[in-house]
Every structure is written in structure tokens, then in C-alpha cells.
Write a protein that holds these residues in place. Sequence first.
Motif, PDB file in Angstrom:
ATOM      1  N   LEU A  34       0.818  -1.212   0.000  1.00 41.23           N
ATOM      2  CA  LEU A  34       0.000   0.000   0.000  1.00 41.23           C
ATOM      3  C   LEU A  34       0.855   1.267   0.000  1.00 41.23           C
ATOM      4  O   LEU A  34       0.358   2.349  -0.315  1.00 41.23           O
ATOM      5  CB  LEU A  34      -0.912   0.015   1.230  1.00 41.23           C
ATOM      6  N   LEU A  35       2.133   1.135   0.351  1.00 43.45           N
ATOM      7  CA  LEU A  35       2.986   2.303   0.518  1.00 43.45           C
ATOM      8  C   LEU A  35       3.586   2.758  -0.810  1.00 43.45           C
ATOM      9  O   LEU A  35       3.889   1.950  -1.681  1.00 43.45           O
ATOM     10  CB  LEU A  35       4.111   1.993   1.501  1.00 43.45           C
ATOM     11  N   THR A  36       3.769   4.068  -0.946  1.00 43.95           N
ATOM     12  CA  THR A  36       4.424   4.629  -2.120  1.00 43.95           C
ATOM     13  C   THR A  36       5.918   4.278  -2.075  1.00 43.95           C
ATOM     14  O   THR A  36       6.462   3.980  -1.001  1.00 43.95           O
ATOM     15  CB  THR A  36       4.280   6.155  -2.162  1.00 43.95           C
ATOM     16  N   CYS A  39       7.889   6.319   0.558  1.00 43.15           N
ATOM     17  CA  CYS A  39       7.622   5.917   1.939  1.00 43.15           C
ATOM     18  C   CYS A  39       8.241   4.552   2.232  1.00 43.15           C
ATOM     19  O   CYS A  39       8.803   4.336   3.308  1.00 43.15           O
ATOM     20  CB  CYS A  39       6.115   5.888   2.186  1.00 43.15           C
ATOM     21  N   CYS A 138       4.754  11.027   5.815  1.00 46.41           N
ATOM     22  CA  CYS A 138       4.172  10.576   4.542  1.00 46.41           C
ATOM     23  C   CYS A 138       2.646  10.582   4.677  1.00 46.41           C
ATOM     24  O   CYS A 138       2.020   9.516   4.798  1.00 46.41           O
ATOM     25  CB  CYS A 138       4.662   9.182   4.185  1.00 46.41           C
ATOM     26  N   GLU A 140       0.168  11.005   2.677  1.00 45.98           N
ATOM     27  CA  GLU A 140      -0.616  10.262   1.686  1.00 45.98           C
ATOM     28  C   GLU A 140      -0.652   8.774   2.012  1.00 45.98           C
ATOM     29  O   GLU A 140      -1.691   8.123   1.879  1.00 45.98           O
ATOM     30  CB  GLU A 140      -0.040  10.482   0.288  1.00 45.98           C
ATOM     31  N   ASP A 141       0.470   8.250   2.444  1.00 45.39           N
ATOM     32  CA  ASP A 141       0.527   6.838   2.809  1.00 45.39           C
ATOM     33  C   ASP A 141      -0.269   6.579   4.085  1.00 45.39           C
ATOM     34  O   ASP A 141      -0.954   5.552   4.201  1.00 45.39           O
ATOM     35  CB  ASP A 141       1.980   6.413   3.002  1.00 45.39           C
ATOM     36  N   GLU A 143      -2.862   8.202   5.016  1.00 40.47           N
ATOM     37  CA  GLU A 143      -4.267   8.245   4.630  1.00 40.47           C
ATOM     38  C   GLU A 143      -4.692   6.953   3.951  1.00 40.47           C
ATOM     39  O   GLU A 143      -5.790   6.436   4.181  1.00 40.47           O
ATOM     40  CB  GLU A 143      -4.515   9.435   3.697  1.00 40.47           C
ATOM     41  N   ALA A 144      -3.809   6.396   3.108  1.00 41.73           N
ATOM     42  CA  ALA A 144      -4.122   5.137   2.430  1.00 41.73           C
ATOM     43  C   ALA A 144      -4.337   4.012   3.437  1.00 41.73           C
ATOM     44  O   ALA A 144      -5.280   3.220   3.317  1.00 41.73           O
ATOM     45  CB  ALA A 144      -3.005   4.776   1.459  1.00 41.73           C
ATOM     46  N   LEU A 145      -3.469   3.953   4.460  1.00 42.71           N
ATOM     47  CA  LEU A 145      -3.640   2.935   5.496  1.00 42.71           C
ATOM     48  C   LEU A 145      -4.889   3.197   6.320  1.00 42.71           C
ATOM     49  O   LEU A 145      -5.599   2.267   6.709  1.00 42.71           O
ATOM     50  CB  LEU A 145      -2.406   2.894   6.397  1.00 42.71           C
ATOM     51  N   GLN A 147      -7.640   4.516   5.336  1.00 46.24           N
ATOM     52  CA  GLN A 147      -8.817   4.129   4.573  1.00 46.24           C
ATOM     53  C   GLN A 147      -9.065   2.631   4.675  1.00 46.24           C
ATOM     54  O   GLN A 147     -10.208   2.172   4.659  1.00 46.24           O
ATOM     55  CB  GLN A 147      -8.654   4.530   3.104  1.00 46.24           C
ATOM     56  N   VAL A 148      -7.987   1.872   4.794  1.00 44.07           N
ATOM     57  CA  VAL A 148      -8.129   0.420   4.912  1.00 44.07           C
ATOM     58  C   VAL A 148      -8.453   0.004   6.337  1.00 44.07           C
ATOM     59  O   VAL A 148      -9.310  -0.833   6.583  1.00 44.07           O
ATOM     60  CB  VAL A 148      -6.840  -0.293   4.443  1.00 44.07           C
TER      61      VAL A 148
END
Length: 214
Positions: A34-36, A39, A138, A140-141, A143-145, A147-148
Motif C-alpha cells: 500500500l505504501l508509495t 515511503c 508521509c 498520503e501513505d 491516509e491510504a492505510l 482508509q483500509v
Amino acid sequence: MGGRGQADDDSDSPRASDKPTSEDLRRTSALFRLLTPRCLQLVISRFHRRHFRPGEAFADTDETLYLLAEGRAQRENEDGLVLKSPFAHLSKGAIVGEVAVFGLGPASASAASIVAASDSCSAWGLIRSDFEAILAACPEDAEALAQVFGQSAARSIASSREPLRLVRQAALFREVSDAFLARLRPLMQDVLLGAGEALPELGMEGSGASMYIV
């Protein structure tokens, strides 16, 4: 059995690199996928390799994620006996401490100890506080986590009762909470197969790390 204590750093051993590669991380855990790239490189920079003597326990598994770099380890109960479980024996590429470090839940007070089971046993370790500091840098990362694993978990539980029931067919997931399974479910892929079609390998090519629930 040898004494158990804090692991020693072993940065001079030539048998494993000081740091895991991005491929090492991505093929062992869907969470790292999931990480960019930026990151993920920061995460890699905070890993430290540690060497364990035979019989020595991996320290602080409630605060440290370990990725086995070489050798073998095993899960033991409080009496020092190997657990009777298909997941008791760990080899290169196995990951432990993932639940606590990724914030998926607290480590169980009765969790088994992870103990080195070979002369050459080393693992890359990532401390939870280091991982949290990286996520702070990071957004954005993070936020991605979120969301999950964040507020969507409750909605996932309500809308995924049948998938959760199917996931519990695997012994690994029978004792975990619905909330944890709801967080895990978005990382799973649904695969449709025709008669005679082979199961594809998910994740990183050549990882051999896919698990299927039919």
C-alpha cells in the motif's frame, strides 16, 4: 536451551543484507504494497538486522515487526514447547509482529514466543515508533492505510458478513475479531477460475506467498 535476552546486532555477517529490499517487504505483506516507493524506502532505512542465538527469543514482538532474513525460528508456549500448529515453524521470509506494528490491535498477553531454532538465525526489525514517525512524514501513505484500517471497518463488517464467514474457514483466522477481519478483507482479491485453470500467484511475481480460501 540457550538463554533468552535482547538480540545482538550483527551487521558484519555476509549471509544477509543489513536492510531488506522493497521486494522482500512487498512479497511478505500486502500492507507494505500500500505504501508509495518514497515511503517504502524510508521504512527500509529504519530496519536493523539482528542476530539470534539458538533458543533466544525475539524481543518486544508487541512493539517490533520482524522479517526473518536467514535461518529458522519457531513459536513456543510459556513452557518452552513448540506449538502444535502448522504455523509454528518459521523460515526465511516469515513476518511476525505485524499486527501490533501496523496498529491492527494489541499483542495478546498469551501470545507465543518466537524463538531462534538454528545456529544462523537473523531477522530485520522495525520498531513501531519508527514506523509511526515515517507515516507522519508521509501523509498520503498514512491516509491510504487509514482508509483500509480506519473508520471503514465498521461498514465493512456490516456489508461483508458472508466473506468474513468464509475467511474464518482458515484456522489462522478463527480466533480473531470481526473488526480485524474487516480490516484485512480489502487486502484480499477475489479470483474467478474456470474448470482446469491453475490458481494464479498473487502479489509480487515469484513470491510464492499467496494464500487461497476456496
